[in-house]
Design a protein around this motif. Structure first.
Motif, PDB file in Angstrom:
ATOM      1  N   LEU A 174     -19.709 -40.811  95.264  1.00  0.00           N
ATOM      2  CA  LEU A 174     -18.425 -40.412  94.682  1.00  0.00           C
ATOM      3  C   LEU A 174     -18.080 -41.263  93.468  1.00  0.00           C
ATOM      4  N   GLY A 175     -18.487 -42.533  93.491  1.00  0.00           N
ATOM      5  CA  GLY A 175     -18.255 -43.414  92.345  1.00  0.00           C
ATOM      6  C   GLY A 175     -16.796 -43.628  92.036  1.00  0.00           C
ATOM      7  N   ARG A 176     -15.972 -43.663  93.059  1.00  0.00           N
ATOM      8  CA  ARG A 176     -14.522 -43.823  92.856  1.00  0.00           C
ATOM      9  C   ARG A 176     -14.203 -45.299  92.633  1.00  0.00           C
ATOM     10  N   SER A 177     -13.832 -45.653  91.403  1.00  0.00           N
ATOM     11  CA  SER A 177     -13.610 -47.059  91.057  1.00  0.00           C
ATOM     12  C   SER A 177     -12.209 -47.548  91.392  1.00  0.00           C
ATOM     13  N   SER A 178     -11.280 -46.611  91.579  1.00  0.00           N
ATOM     14  CA  SER A 178      -9.922 -46.998  91.958  1.00  0.00           C
ATOM     15  C   SER A 178      -9.421 -46.048  93.032  1.00  0.00           C
ATOM     16  N   CYS A 179      -8.368 -46.443  93.718  1.00  0.00           N
ATOM     17  CA  CYS A 179      -7.844 -45.677  94.847  1.00  0.00           C
ATOM     18  C   CYS A 179      -7.462 -44.258  94.430  1.00  0.00           C
ATOM     19  N   THR A 180      -7.925 -43.278  95.178  1.00  0.00           N
ATOM     20  CA  THR A 180      -7.637 -41.879  94.872  1.00  0.00           C
ATOM     21  C   THR A 180      -6.153 -41.582  94.942  1.00  0.00           C
ATOM     22  N   TYR A 181      -5.451 -42.235  95.841  1.00  0.00           N
ATOM     23  CA  TYR A 181      -4.031 -41.964  96.032  1.00  0.00           C
ATOM     24  C   TYR A 181      -3.150 -42.652  94.986  1.00  0.00           C
ATOM     25  N   CYS A 182      -3.351 -43.946  94.795  1.00  0.00           N
ATOM     26  CA  CYS A 182      -2.406 -44.696  93.950  1.00  0.00           C
ATOM     27  C   CYS A 182      -2.951 -45.102  92.584  1.00  0.00           C
ATOM     28  N   ASN A 183      -4.265 -45.159  92.420  1.00  0.00           N
ATOM     29  CA  ASN A 183      -4.858 -45.596  91.150  1.00  0.00           C
ATOM     30  C   ASN A 183      -4.346 -46.977  90.738  1.00  0.00           C
ATOM     31  N   SER A 214     -16.279 -34.880 107.883  1.00  0.00           N
ATOM     32  CA  SER A 214     -16.074 -33.861 106.863  1.00  0.00           C
ATOM     33  C   SER A 214     -15.833 -34.477 105.498  1.00  0.00           C
ATOM     34  N   PHE A 215     -16.557 -34.005 104.495  1.00  0.00           N
ATOM     35  CA  PHE A 215     -16.407 -34.525 103.142  1.00  0.00           C
ATOM     36  C   PHE A 215     -14.991 -34.327 102.617  1.00  0.00           C
ATOM     37  N   TYR A 216     -14.399 -33.164 102.873  1.00  0.00           N
ATOM     38  CA  TYR A 216     -13.054 -32.896 102.369  1.00  0.00           C
ATOM     39  C   TYR A 216     -11.990 -33.702 103.097  1.00  0.00           C
ATOM     40  N   ASN A 217     -12.327 -34.248 104.244  1.00  0.00           N
ATOM     41  CA  ASN A 217     -11.327 -34.989 105.003  1.00  0.00           C
ATOM     42  C   ASN A 217     -11.479 -36.499 104.865  1.00  0.00           C
ATOM     43  N   LEU A 218     -12.409 -36.942 104.043  1.00  0.00           N
ATOM     44  CA  LEU A 218     -12.646 -38.369 103.845  1.00  0.00           C
ATOM     45  C   LEU A 218     -12.288 -38.730 102.406  1.00  0.00           C
ATOM     46  N   ILE A 219     -11.137 -39.357 102.238  1.00  0.00           N
ATOM     47  CA  ILE A 219     -10.620 -39.649 100.899  1.00  0.00           C
ATOM     48  C   ILE A 219     -10.780 -41.142 100.606  1.00  0.00           C
ATOM     49  N   PRO A 220     -11.601 -41.510  99.610  1.00  0.00           N
ATOM     50  CA  PRO A 220     -11.753 -42.934  99.267  1.00  0.00           C
ATOM     51  C   PRO A 220     -10.438 -43.520  98.784  1.00  0.00           C
ATOM     52  N   SER A 221     -10.006 -44.578  99.426  1.00  0.00           N
ATOM     53  CA  SER A 221      -8.685 -45.128  99.119  1.00  0.00           C
ATOM     54  C   SER A 221      -8.656 -46.619  99.376  1.00  0.00           C
TER      55      SER A 221
END
Length: 329
Positions: free
Chosen positions: A127-136, A171-178
């Motif tokens: 996913l390469g998410r460098s910052s929180c998906t919710y708050c950034n 589930s991929f859609y239910n796992l949010i990197p945060s």
């Protein structure tokens, strides 16, 4: 589901295989074409229907209201529980336990043994998410040592609550990197639903539907961050109210004050000249914008640097949106 695939080279099957006895009605659901694939990768609205089918297969006469009764019963003190409350808790938790054994999040996805299979670290890296998906607000980078030892990764929030949807544990859609603050401290067990909340993977245009702003409270000599939307978007406002986003961003008065000082210290002509002073450097507008303000300009890149959405909205408000649009030309 930890059932042998008969592939002699499979690192999972050769390591450990556990047969799990499940009700016939549930097994028939699993055997339907694409059922398991959809449970892992279908969009949230479709996953809800699949989960309901599994609960009905597991419990005769199941009604969604049962989970509401279960939640209410769990909030009671032990001495206050009626016979029906105890029966409800036992019935629901027995099946939660069954689903958790089938969709084994703890041993499969968390992969504490560091065995070579798809796990939370692989998903986070992909996913390469460098910052929180919710708050950034906070970095959530995924890092390992050169030798492959795990160092850090984002936590994964279960967007649909685990007590009602234990079958979505993988589930991929239910796992949010945060970040841990959003996942554990704030969201916790709050119930999110696509009818009442935005989903970060489904509502792809969400960043364009709201913006950060601020007020200056003269009596307190302090700033107050707020969230604004040009339309009455109740799902956005409820989502960020439940995630306490405006309160969290009140912790960033220093960054807000710095942007305001930049605006007060430099005229638009100065800022325009600064942007026009790199003609031979072959820098893109986004690169110059990042040098000037320390953030990404394009919404698709906001996740790369914490606070990018917040700072970009404030900069646009301070300089006027028309001016930032002019700079890009």
């Amino acid at each position: 589901m930890k059932i042998a695939c008969n592939d002699g080279s499979c690192v999972i099957c050769t390591a450990s295989v556990t047969q799990i006895k499940i009700p016939k009605e549930m097994r028939l659901e699993f055997e339907k074409a694409d059922f398991l694939e959809d449970l892992i990768s279908a969009e949230p609205a479709d996953q809800k229907d699949l989960c309901l089918r599994l609960w009905k297969a597991a419990l005769k006469g199941y009604d969604a209201k049962w989970h509401e009764d279960y939640k209410k019963a769990k909030k009671k003190k032990k001495a206050e529980l009626s016979k029906d409350d105890k029966a409800m808790i036992k019935k629901i938790e027995k099946n939660i336990s069954l689903f958790e054994r089938i969709f084994d999040y703890n041993t499969w996805f968390l992969n504490k043994a560091n065995s070579p299979h798809y796990d939370a670290y692989v998903l986070a890296a992909n996913l390469g998410r460098s910052s929180c998906t919710y708050c950034n607000r906070l970095y959530t980078s995924t890092m390992k040592t050169i030798a492959g030892k795990k160092v850090m990764r984002p936590t994964f929030d279960h967007w649909f609550p685990k007590y009602r949807y234990p079958m979505l544990g993988l589930s991929f859609y239910n796992l949010i990197p945060s970040c841990t603050i959003c996942n554990s401290s704030i969201k916790g067990f709050k119930e999110f639903d696509t009818a009442t909340h935005i989903h970060p993977y489904v509502d792809a245009d969400v960043l364009e539907r709201y913006r950060f702003s601020y007020d200056y409270l003269e009596d307190l000599k302090n700033f107050r961050v707020k969230i604004k939307s040009d339309v009455a978007d109740t799902r956005i406002m409820k989502t960020y109210k439940d995630l306490k986003i405006d309160i969290c961003f009140d912790a960033h008065h220093a960054e807000l004050a710095d942007l305001i000082r930049v605006r007060e210290a430099y005229s638009q002509d100065y800022i325009r000249n600064m942007f026009n002073s790199y003609p031979g450097a072959n820098l893109s507008f986004d690169e110059i914008y990042r040098l000037a303000f320390g953030i990404s300009y394009e919404p698709k890149d906001f996740y790369k640097l914490p606070l990018s959405k917040f700072k970009n909205d404030i900069v646009s408000e301070l300089l006027l949106l028309s001016f930032t649009t002019e700079l890009k030309k």
